[in-house]
Design an enzyme around this catalytic site. Sequence first.
Site, PDB file in Angstrom:
ATOM      1  N   CYS A 195       0.804  -1.227   0.000  1.00 22.41           N
ATOM      2  CA  CYS A 195       0.000   0.000   0.000  1.00 22.41           C
ATOM      3  C   CYS A 195       0.835   1.274   0.000  1.00 22.41           C
ATOM      4  CB  CYS A 195      -0.994  -0.004   1.157  1.00 22.41           C
ATOM      5  SG  CYS A 195      -0.240  -0.002   2.804  1.00 22.41           S
ATOM      6  N   HIS A 214      -2.237   1.514   6.835  1.00 25.03           N
ATOM      7  CA  HIS A 214      -2.652   1.362   5.436  1.00 25.03           C
ATOM      8  C   HIS A 214      -2.717   2.717   4.748  1.00 25.03           C
ATOM      9  CE1 HIS A 214      -4.256  -0.927   2.124  1.00 25.03           C
ATOM     10  NE2 HIS A 214      -5.313  -0.151   2.040  1.00 25.03           N
ATOM     11  N   HIS A 253      -5.938   1.108  -3.876  1.00 21.12           N
ATOM     12  CA  HIS A 253      -5.020   0.685  -2.821  1.00 21.12           C
ATOM     13  C   HIS A 253      -4.537  -0.729  -3.087  1.00 21.12           C
ATOM     14  CE1 HIS A 253      -8.147  -1.476  -0.067  1.00 21.12           C
ATOM     15  NE2 HIS A 253      -8.642  -1.363  -1.269  1.00 21.12           N
TER      16      HIS A 253
END
Length: 148
Positions: free
Chosen positions: A61, A108, A120
Amino acid sequence: AFKTISGTKYYGSYSAVKKVKIKQTAAQIKAAKQKIVCDYGRANAGGAYVYGGSSFRATDCSGLTMQCFAQIGISLPHNAAAQASYGKAVSYKDMQPGDLIICCYGGHAALYLGDGYFVHASTPATGITIEPVSRLQYYHIDTIRRLI
């Protein structure tokens, strides 16, 4: 200017081509940068989630967001929690294409693409995906950052 004599065009010396530089407004430059970042993010969709990776279509990510912003010369660390301190905080309702989304308690990173979607590098099972922002309700949003 030119003059035609017996079917032949004769050009004056004053009719040479002149190069003109057109200035872009700040808004046009910003929109162009947003498009570059978002287009790169979209191009990664369908790629593989690779822990610690930072290659095109093979990344995690924070590697994905790091690569997206590198396209316009913005250097980010390869760590979602560290990326959370870059740029300026904006609210969820004020998100614009190219905004960085940090969620899951700093674990994240994602990129808002506009039109209600974000990209993502999710998990090894799902890879790099584009999803509607309504899915963000399942994540704890820490901050949304504007770097452009």
